[in-house]
Design a protein around this motif. Structure first.
Motif, PDB file in Angstrom:
ATOM      1  N   ASP A 155       0.831  -1.207   0.000  1.00  0.00           N
ATOM      2  CA  ASP A 155       0.000   0.000   0.000  1.00  0.00           C
ATOM      3  C   ASP A 155       0.867   1.259   0.000  1.00  0.00           C
ATOM      4  O   ASP A 155       0.578   2.224  -0.721  1.00  0.00           O
ATOM      5  N   LEU A 156       1.925   1.255   0.809  1.00  0.00           N
ATOM      6  CA  LEU A 156       2.808   2.416   0.856  1.00  0.00           C
ATOM      7  C   LEU A 156       3.534   2.613  -0.474  1.00  0.00           C
ATOM      8  O   LEU A 156       3.671   3.747  -0.952  1.00  0.00           O
ATOM      9  N   LEU A 157       3.997   1.520  -1.064  1.00  0.00           N
ATOM     10  CA  LEU A 157       4.678   1.628  -2.347  1.00  0.00           C
ATOM     11  C   LEU A 157       3.751   2.187  -3.412  1.00  0.00           C
ATOM     12  O   LEU A 157       4.131   3.077  -4.189  1.00  0.00           O
ATOM     13  N   ASN A 158       2.534   1.692  -3.449  1.00  0.00           N
ATOM     14  CA  ASN A 158       1.615   2.161  -4.489  1.00  0.00           C
ATOM     15  C   ASN A 158       1.107   3.571  -4.227  1.00  0.00           C
ATOM     16  O   ASN A 158       0.725   4.274  -5.163  1.00  0.00           O
ATOM     17  N   GLU A 159       1.119   3.994  -2.990  1.00  0.00           N
ATOM     18  CA  GLU A 159       0.818   5.401  -2.717  1.00  0.00           C
ATOM     19  C   GLU A 159       1.827   6.286  -3.438  1.00  0.00           C
ATOM     20  O   GLU A 159       1.467   7.330  -4.007  1.00  0.00           O
ATOM     21  N   PHE A 160       3.090   5.857  -3.426  1.00  0.00           N
ATOM     22  CA  PHE A 160       4.133   6.609  -4.126  1.00  0.00           C
ATOM     23  C   PHE A 160       4.050   6.402  -5.637  1.00  0.00           C
ATOM     24  O   PHE A 160       4.038   7.374  -6.410  1.00  0.00           O
ATOM     25  N   TYR A 161       3.988   5.152  -6.089  1.00  0.00           N
ATOM     26  CA  TYR A 161       4.036   4.882  -7.528  1.00  0.00           C
ATOM     27  C   TYR A 161       2.787   5.399  -8.259  1.00  0.00           C
ATOM     28  O   TYR A 161       2.879   5.807  -9.417  1.00  0.00           O
ATOM     29  N   HIS A 162       1.638   5.387  -7.594  1.00  0.00           N
ATOM     30  CA  HIS A 162       0.445   5.949  -8.234  1.00  0.00           C
ATOM     31  C   HIS A 162       0.639   7.434  -8.529  1.00  0.00           C
ATOM     32  O   HIS A 162       0.134   7.948  -9.536  1.00  0.00           O
ATOM     33  N   ALA A 163       1.357   8.118  -7.658  1.00  0.00           N
ATOM     34  CA  ALA A 163       1.641   9.536  -7.899  1.00  0.00           C
ATOM     35  C   ALA A 163       2.562   9.728  -9.100  1.00  0.00           C
ATOM     36  O   ALA A 163       2.639  10.829  -9.668  1.00  0.00           O
ATOM     37  N   GLN A 164       3.249   8.652  -9.517  1.00  0.00           N
ATOM     38  CA  GLN A 164       4.102   8.697 -10.703  1.00  0.00           C
ATOM     39  C   GLN A 164       3.357   8.223 -11.945  1.00  0.00           C
ATOM     40  O   GLN A 164       3.934   8.138 -13.034  1.00  0.00           O
ATOM     41  N   GLY A 165       2.088   7.848 -11.782  1.00  0.00           N
ATOM     42  CA  GLY A 165       1.288   7.405 -12.918  1.00  0.00           C
ATOM     43  C   GLY A 165       1.384   5.926 -13.211  1.00  0.00           C
ATOM     44  O   GLY A 165       1.042   5.484 -14.313  1.00  0.00           O
ATOM     45  N   MET A 166       1.830   5.117 -12.206  1.00  0.00           N
ATOM     46  CA  MET A 166       1.989   3.681 -12.435  1.00  0.00           C
ATOM     47  C   MET A 166       1.481   2.887 -11.236  1.00  0.00           C
ATOM     48  O   MET A 166       1.526   3.357 -10.095  1.00  0.00           O
ATOM     49  N   HIS A 167       1.011   1.661 -11.533  1.00  0.00           N
ATOM     50  CA  HIS A 167       0.656   0.715 -10.492  1.00  0.00           C
ATOM     51  C   HIS A 167       1.762  -0.323 -10.379  1.00  0.00           C
ATOM     52  O   HIS A 167       2.276  -0.816 -11.383  1.00  0.00           O
ATOM     53  N   TYR A 168       2.121  -0.674  -9.142  1.00  0.00           N
ATOM     54  CA  TYR A 168       3.251  -1.554  -8.865  1.00  0.00           C
ATOM     55  C   TYR A 168       2.774  -2.919  -8.401  1.00  0.00           C
ATOM     56  O   TYR A 168       1.860  -3.022  -7.582  1.00  0.00           O
ATOM     57  N   MET A 169       3.427  -3.976  -8.901  1.00  0.00           N
ATOM     58  CA  MET A 169       3.229  -5.329  -8.400  1.00  0.00           C
ATOM     59  C   MET A 169       4.571  -6.039  -8.362  1.00  0.00           C
ATOM     60  O   MET A 169       5.321  -5.989  -9.347  1.00  0.00           O
ATOM     61  N   PRO A 170       4.926  -6.728  -7.263  1.00  0.00           N
ATOM     62  CA  PRO A 170       6.151  -7.542  -7.269  1.00  0.00           C
ATOM     63  C   PRO A 170       5.987  -8.692  -8.247  1.00  0.00           C
ATOM     64  O   PRO A 170       4.966  -9.381  -8.251  1.00  0.00           O
ATOM     65  N   ALA A 171       6.986  -8.899  -9.099  1.00  0.00           N
ATOM     66  CA  ALA A 171       6.870  -9.907 -10.161  1.00  0.00           C
ATOM     67  C   ALA A 171       8.197 -10.615 -10.408  1.00  0.00           C
ATOM     68  O   ALA A 171       8.535 -10.951 -11.541  1.00  0.00           O
ATOM     69  N   GLY A 172       8.937 -10.847  -9.357  1.00  0.00           N
ATOM     70  CA  GLY A 172      10.201 -11.552  -9.483  1.00  0.00           C
ATOM     71  C   GLY A 172      10.969 -11.463  -8.185  1.00  0.00           C
ATOM     72  O   GLY A 172      10.746 -10.547  -7.378  1.00  0.00           O
ATOM     73  N   SER A 173      11.867 -12.413  -7.961  1.00  0.00           N
ATOM     74  CA  SER A 173      12.660 -12.414  -6.737  1.00  0.00           C
ATOM     75  C   SER A 173      13.942 -13.201  -7.000  1.00  0.00           C
ATOM     76  O   SER A 173      13.897 -14.307  -7.540  1.00  0.00           O
TER      77      SER A 173
END
Length: 372
Positions: free
Chosen positions: A137-155
């Motif tokens: 939630d915290l990450l997407n609060e930041f990334y949404h402000a950049q115009g993108m939605h974030y999902m972890p997709a690798g490790s």
């Protein structure tokens, strides 16, 4: 159970539940809208494990929707250069990218938090914080402000410390080295006298071969062997303290994300999570063989000297203090992540570390070998 069948069944089941479960799967599939996306990867196809994460996401989504939701993956350089993948998402050139968020710290240091930061969480801690500690939630609060939605997709797990043309015996040997290193780790290295360079994966070998750089970090034994770094920089250091874990990620253009039906959003999120788990398992399976092969080919395995580790830890703390004083979004995410870091390592040293240490001792004694 086959992972793809599970994802498809989960998708179909959630759709069917919305109408009392009365519809058969083919009818549901036919009712799903046609969505065609392009995904720009930051990685070359030759790195099958890390590049393959995006292909796995696309495969899971397509199979779960009978081909109604398709994602075409393009390697770094096919649409845009690998380090411009997120820019292509933000400006709408592509709907999605598969990348490492810390490549974009030049835009804002907070980008790094969705990938890894020096002396941050390990892999288990990172996943615990993201999924249960409010990290996503915290990450997407930041990334949404950049115009993108974030999902972890690798490790990748904890990475190696990289390849050096010359042996590092003390902190003094770091001074003046030109090193390919990404993210905030480059700023830490700069405090140690290193000259950081940000170079895409496919360009590292020729840069080492020509002497344009003196050292380079990438990921770990499996990928590093494929790229042949041992031929031009024989000293292989560990650990990669700047990447105690690495979460690769999918960025989706926020407008395109908001246009997706909720079922597709859920499915894409599930597919990304599954691909991340599969990537970690693949690295854990392939790295043991690769590290043996690298040593057999002449790689000189070395731990970083303690004064290098201590100086790096101190430098990282100074950098975080400086960023926190100026960057409220970074501080908000950092405080949450680091608040969990102490608790995570406290717990992991009780059972997990004790068991692992005992078993590693037995491995060194040769007691784990299977006879016959």
């Amino acid at each position: 159970m086959d992972r793809r069948k599970f994802i498809r069944a989960a998708s179909v089941g959630s759709l069917g539940a919305g109408v009392g479960g009365a519809l058969a799967a083919p009818a549901i599939a036919q009712s799903q809208p046609k969505v065609q996306w392009r995904c720009a990867s930051s990685f070359p196809k030759s790195l099958d494990t890390i590049y393959g994460g995006a292909e796995d996401v696309a495969k899971y989504v397509s199979e779960a929707t009978d081909g109604n939701f398709t994602i075409q993956v393009y390697a770094g350089g096919e649409i845009v250069p690998g380090l411009q993948a997120a820019d292509a998402v933000m400006n709408g050139t592509v709907e999605m990218c598969h990348t490492a968020a810390y490549y974009y710290v030049g835009k804002d240091p907070a980008y790094a938090m969705g990938a890894t930061i020096p002396f941050g969480l390990n892999t288990r801690g990172m996943w615990a914080w993201m999924f249960y500690g409010g990290g996503l939630d915290l990450l997407n609060e930041f990334y949404h402000a950049q115009g993108m939605h974030y999902m972890p997709a690798g490790s990748t797990g904890c990475q190696m410390g990289g390849w050096f043309r010359q042996e590092i015996k003390s902190l003094d040997d770091m001074n003046g080295l030109k090193m390919r290193i990404a993210g905030l780790a480059g700023q830490v290295m700069e405090k140690l006298g290193v000259v950081p360079q940000q170079i895409a994966g496919g360009d590292i070998y020729p840069s080492l071969e020509r002497g344009t750089i003196d050292a380079a970090e990438w990921i770990g034994p499996y990928d590093d062997e494929k790229l042949g770094f041992y031929k031009v920089a024989p000293y292989y250091y560990y650990p990669g303290w700047w990447e105690g874990s690495l979460a690769l990620n999918a960025f989706v253009n926020l407008d395109k994300w908001n246009e997706l039906p909720d079922t597709y959003k859920s499915l894409l999120n599930t597919a990304c999570t599954a691909a991340a788990q599969q990537m970690m398992a693949e690295y854990d399976y392939k790295n043991p063989t690769a590290i043996r092969e690298l040593i057999n080919k002449g790689a000189n395995l070395r731990p970083f000297p303690k004064d290098v580790m201590d100086a790096s830890f101190k430098a990282a703390g100074e950098i975080y203090a400086d960023i926190n004083a100026k960057n409220a979004p970074f501080k908000k995410i950092y405080d949450s992540m680091m608040g969990f870091r102490n608790e995570s390592f406290l717990w992991q040293q009780v059972a997990e570390y004790t068991y692992d240490t005992f078993m590693m001792t037995k491995q060194r004694e040769g007691a784990l070998k299977m006879d016959g």
